[in-house]
Design a protein around this motif. Sequence first.
Motif, PDB file in Angstrom:
ATOM      1  N   THR A  53       0.667  -1.229   0.140  1.00  0.00           N
ATOM      2  CA  THR A  53      -0.094  -0.042  -0.158  1.00  0.00           C
ATOM      3  C   THR A  53       0.788   1.258   0.086  1.00  0.00           C
ATOM      4  O   THR A  53       0.502   2.300  -0.368  1.00  0.00           O
ATOM      5  CB  THR A  53      -0.736  -0.093   1.106  1.00  0.00           C
ATOM      6  N   ASP A  54       1.964   1.177   0.259  1.00  0.00           N
ATOM      7  CA  ASP A  54       2.823   2.256   0.647  1.00  0.00           C
ATOM      8  C   ASP A  54       3.914   2.554  -0.589  1.00  0.00           C
ATOM      9  O   ASP A  54       4.539   3.694  -0.526  1.00  0.00           O
ATOM     10  CB  ASP A  54       3.583   2.429   2.035  1.00  0.00           C
ATOM     11  N   TYR A  55       3.964   1.823  -1.332  1.00  0.00           N
ATOM     12  CA  TYR A  55       5.074   2.017  -2.554  1.00  0.00           C
ATOM     13  C   TYR A  55       4.496   1.327  -3.639  1.00  0.00           C
ATOM     14  O   TYR A  55       4.054   0.368  -3.623  1.00  0.00           O
ATOM     15  CB  TYR A  55       6.338   1.915  -1.969  1.00  0.00           C
ATOM     16  N   GLU A  56       5.164   1.695  -4.797  1.00  0.00           N
ATOM     17  CA  GLU A  56       4.931   1.149  -6.140  1.00  0.00           C
ATOM     18  C   GLU A  56       5.712  -0.104  -6.315  1.00  0.00           C
ATOM     19  O   GLU A  56       7.016  -0.003  -5.811  1.00  0.00           O
ATOM     20  CB  GLU A  56       4.955   2.124  -7.399  1.00  0.00           C
ATOM     21  N   SER A  57       5.089  -1.094  -6.814  1.00  0.00           N
ATOM     22  CA  SER A  57       6.140  -2.390  -7.343  1.00  0.00           C
ATOM     23  C   SER A  57       5.734  -2.676  -8.810  1.00  0.00           C
ATOM     24  O   SER A  57       4.604  -2.886  -9.186  1.00  0.00           O
ATOM     25  CB  SER A  57       5.946  -3.306  -6.294  1.00  0.00           C
ATOM     26  N   ARG A  58       6.713  -2.810  -9.471  1.00  0.00           N
ATOM     27  CA  ARG A  58       6.451  -3.554 -11.045  1.00  0.00           C
ATOM     28  C   ARG A  58       7.549  -4.395 -11.428  1.00  0.00           C
ATOM     29  O   ARG A  58       8.785  -4.440 -10.796  1.00  0.00           O
ATOM     30  CB  ARG A  58       6.720  -1.939 -12.042  1.00  0.00           C
ATOM     31  N   CYS A  59       6.970  -5.309 -12.393  1.00  0.00           N
ATOM     32  CA  CYS A  59       7.841  -6.139 -13.045  1.00  0.00           C
ATOM     33  C   CYS A  59       8.539  -5.525 -14.150  1.00  0.00           C
ATOM     34  O   CYS A  59       7.947  -5.244 -15.233  1.00  0.00           O
ATOM     35  CB  CYS A  59       7.190  -7.372 -13.474  1.00  0.00           C
ATOM     36  N   VAL A  60       9.882  -5.153 -14.297  1.00  0.00           N
ATOM     37  CA  VAL A  60      10.370  -4.228 -15.522  1.00  0.00           C
ATOM     38  C   VAL A  60      11.200  -5.280 -16.060  1.00  0.00           C
ATOM     39  O   VAL A  60      12.224  -5.861 -15.642  1.00  0.00           O
ATOM     40  CB  VAL A  60      11.003  -3.016 -14.688  1.00  0.00           C
ATOM     41  N   ARG A  61      10.908  -5.102 -17.267  1.00  0.00           N
ATOM     42  CA  ARG A  61      11.764  -6.018 -18.094  1.00  0.00           C
ATOM     43  C   ARG A  61      13.352  -5.228 -18.438  1.00  0.00           C
ATOM     44  O   ARG A  61      13.271  -4.294 -18.734  1.00  0.00           O
ATOM     45  CB  ARG A  61      11.209  -6.188 -19.691  1.00  0.00           C
ATOM     46  N   ARG A  62      14.257  -6.096 -18.157  1.00  0.00           N
ATOM     47  CA  ARG A  62      15.508  -5.724 -18.165  1.00  0.00           C
ATOM     48  C   ARG A  62      15.852  -4.952 -19.532  1.00  0.00           C
ATOM     49  O   ARG A  62      16.526  -3.841 -19.468  1.00  0.00           O
ATOM     50  CB  ARG A  62      16.527  -6.763 -18.143  1.00  0.00           C
TER      51      ARG A  62
END
Length: 354
Positions: A39-48
């Motif tokens: 809830t307190d920060y963004e999280s993303r799966c970023v392609r290298r």
Amino acid sequence: MHLALETLLDKFPYPLLGLKVSLRIQEHLLRRYHLWTITDYESRCVRRKDLLEKLENEVPQGVIRYSSKVVSIEESGPMKVVHLADGSIIRTKALIGCDGVNSVVANWLGLQKPVNSGRSAIRGFVEYPDKHGYQPKFHAFFGGGARFGFLPSDEKSLYWFCTFTPSVVHFDGNAEQDPIKLKQFVLNKASNMSKELSAVVERTTLDSISCAQLKLRLPWNVLTGNILKNNVCVVGDALHPMTPDLGQGGCSALEDSVVIAKCLGEALVKPIKDRGVGQEDEDEFNKIKKGLEKYAKERRWRSFTFISAAYLSGFIQESGSKVISFLRERFLAGVTIAVTLRMANYDCGKLTVS
């Protein structure tokens, strides 16, 4: 690679604003895990590949040199003479090694070589012609000495992994370079875990499947070894190679980059007194030295924590021990996820433009 973008990318000021915006638009926001709520920060799966391209686009052309692996390093007074694989030679007052797990710079510093963790990882990336339909969640599965997971990168692509202990699951080491055998191995292991996981792996093309042994630098070597000497230091995997259980390999390298840029910037921004060319060079060298010393002091313990937490997290999640399995099902799974989120939610400071 699991990135806490609010924690990291917000540290970059203009002109890297375009980098932040483009990655936020392009990559899928992951706000919910099946065992924990973010809830307190963004999280993303970023392609290298996407991250590297965005970073490359933000620097002037010609700054990045390719086929320029470091071959050897010599000292010439306060200067470092760096010999590259393309035959060129660079003389520099400071050398920051970001040359990966098998770092020549780390070896020059006297750091011990990374050791095999006894585990391996098979990874895959699958792209769908239309939307895959999966929610932006991290799907994880445990059991039988292996750990599986997949998560969306965007609406049309997914990243998946399988980490395991070869000696426990009777993995054929000769299959490491054979994507057909790798795919079949994962499908066999995943068949009793999840139909969704099996479907994701089944769709993966062979050229998008890879396998590697998982290595790490012994954490006490980072605490007691030379991570800085005579204005030569290391960052990223050259400093703290770790198992991928925190999903923070790329993030930690970006953290290092922010911190070292901040430390050097603060040291170099002070004006140099006009005392002649030779004396000015010495003053600049000393400023760089102080900046790098501050960086090394700040990142040493963080690197130790990264390596240790990643190893313990992987051990707990993949252990076939009945005791560990019992504790994992009761509460340790939640603990490892909490540790992962805390490690990602780290404030490494902000870069400023003066």
